[in-house]
Each structure stands twice: as structure tokens, then as C-alpha cells.
Design an enzyme around this catalytic site. Sequence first.
Site, PDB file in Angstrom:
ATOM      1  N   THR A 159      28.932  21.657 -55.244  1.00  0.00           N
ATOM      2  CA  THR A 159      30.186  21.500 -54.508  1.00  0.00           C
ATOM      3  C   THR A 159      31.389  21.472 -55.432  1.00  0.00           C
ATOM      4  OG1 THR A 159      31.454  19.823 -53.305  1.00  0.00           O
ATOM      5  CG2 THR A 159      29.628  19.019 -54.564  1.00  0.00           C
ATOM      6  N   TYR A 170      29.797  11.109 -53.950  1.00  0.00           N
ATOM      7  CA  TYR A 170      29.211  12.399 -53.549  1.00  0.00           C
ATOM      8  C   TYR A 170      29.292  13.397 -54.711  1.00  0.00           C
ATOM      9  CZ  TYR A 170      28.838  16.982 -51.351  1.00  0.00           C
ATOM     10  OH  TYR A 170      28.478  18.269 -51.066  1.00  0.00           O
TER      11      TYR A 170
END
Length: 330
Positions: free
Chosen positions: A117, A141
Site C-alpha cells: 500500500t 496499518y
Amino acid sequence: MNASILITGGAGYIGSHMVLAAASAGFTPVILDDFSTGHMDAITQGVAVSGNIADRALLRSILAEHSPACIMHFAAKSLVAESVEKPELYWKNNVEDAAILMEAAAEAKIPFIFSSTAAVYGMPEYTPMDEAHPTAPINPYGETKLAAERKLEEYRLSHGLNYGILRYFNAAGAAPGGVIGERHEPETHLIPLAIRAAMHGTEMKIFGDDYDTQDGTCLRDYIHVLDLCDAHLRLYNYIQTLRPSQPASERIFNLGTGTGFSVREVIETTAKITGKTIHAITHPRRAGDPPALVANGSRAKNILGWKPKHSDLATIIEDAFRFHQNERIS
Ligand code: UDP
């Protein structure tokens, strides 16, 4: 017999689209999902196994039975706000459990493709961001995705694991059939929330309109899920040509279009496509949101020959809208 690909998280949003793409490319998809957030009815092809990526015995039996040509790993926790509240859950799922899967791939000499990501970069130091941009995540995250990337490199050095990493910017859209799409509970992503607000006449929130951008709202680089899946198949072909000595820097690719759209532009386009008025109220900034996340995707274009075909904003929203309309009917 067709070669198979093991798709973890194949019942989830991006994984379920990868199942379709792998089947269209002539592979048998083998899906491993624990159905904690995935949906059984999102699996439209292949062989489904219910279980966890950290179950070593299960992994051994799946790898022995199907001898997959590749593992594509989508099974992960992916909500920034949840990661701030429950970091331990994210370290367990995204790093510890993922490492067990990587270890199984390394031992069985199966190539591994990892969904990463733009959150690994943190606050942009320059834009558009290339793969050499410093990695300094600003939430658990992003931290856990970066830690998993580093684990892959450790397994390359220790076991010769052949791997590739795709750093997605903002995944969006749906397969045009309208059968599978984005269904997170709770939903936190802008495009599905804008579509829901249009369809149900409910209010939605704009998180901050005082950023240093053209209209004060955040810019994001939206990429159609079909284009993401195409990049996975290209990366699968590409990593077959890599030598084990080739380091992380040659294995990582950003996936984005290079164009950022503001929150307001997304809401306006959604209103136009759905033919509805959207009531959007400005709220304070959401914690941890960088003002602009825009990819420099040149590496994927030049090396993988990848070219986004579905990622103009209108197509993304039209395809997502079709899915949400069907969802209401079904
Ligand atoms: N956003 C918003 N209202 C919402 C959901 C998101 O204004 O209801 C904004 C969010 O603050 C960010 C952008 O839309 O600037 C994209 O957010 P999303 O959660 O879709 O993706 P992210 O970039 O966080 O991965």
C-alpha cells in the site's frame, strides 16, 4: 490440467476480483479465506478452502494438493482507523500470520506476490511518489505492511524466496458484471460512501476542506480493481525472469495513475453519474490523512508493460454504482 494460483483473501474485495482475473487468464484459482471479513458469495470460480493463513498443517496440505504456480496474498486487515485502535490485531494478522505463509512459500519454492500500500510511505515528501520515496508510515496499518515487505526480503536472503510487491494507491471500482464489489463493514472508503449517500439520500462527511489543495479537500489516486488485477498477472510473469540475487528495489511497484482527484471532485462525479444530489457536510480532518497521495507509476508501466485501462474516475464510479445497485436488489 491448468496451473493453479493460491489466492489468500479471495473472498474479499480485491481478492475476489483476482479470482476472476486468474480464471480468465487460464489458471485455476485456489482460495484460502477465513471469512472474517470476506463473503462466501463473492467467490465465483475455483476451489475455496475455509481457513487461516497461519495454519501450517492446512497450508502444507493445500500446497501438496494443488502445487500452485504462485501465491497471491490479499488476506490482511486494511482499515487505518481500526489499526490505530487495535494495533496488536494488525501486527498479528499482517505480519506474524503472513510470515507463516511466506515461510511455507519459501520452503516449497513458490513465488509470492504481496499486496502492499501507499500507506508505507507516510506523509509525502514529494509528489507524485515513486518507489524510492522514503518509507515512514504514520499508522499501524502502514507499519505492518512495511514490516511484511521486509519479511519477504528476509526470506529471499535466507531461502531464495522469489517475490514481488505491489503498492496500491486507492483501489476502487468493481467488475462490470455488478456481481462482486467493495463491501466493507463498516465502510470507511470515499467512493462507496458517496454512492450510498446518493442512493439513500443520507448525509456524508468531508473530512477537512482546509488542506493545501485546489479546493481544500484531499487528493487521492484512484485505481480500478481490474487494473490492479492485471498488474498482478504481469508481475507474476515478470518475477519468473528475476534472479534470486535481485533485491527488494527491483521487486516493488507502485500502482496508480499519476492523477489525483479531490474529495469534492469524487462527490461531484458520483452525483453526476447517479443523477442524485449528495448532501456532503464538512467535518474536521480525519487523523492520519495525508493531503495528497499520487503515484508515480512509471516503473510498473516501463517494466511490467502495465497501462491502466479502466481507471478514469467516471468508469470507476459507474462500475462501483452498478455493483451497489445490484446489492440493493439482491
Ligand atoms: N473521505 C471523506 N469522507 C468519507 C470518507 C473518506 O472525506 O466519508 C476522505 C478521506 O479523508 C480521504 C479520502 O476521502 O482524504 C479518501 O479516503 P478513503 O478512506 O477512501 O481512502 P484512504 O486514502 O484513506 O486509503
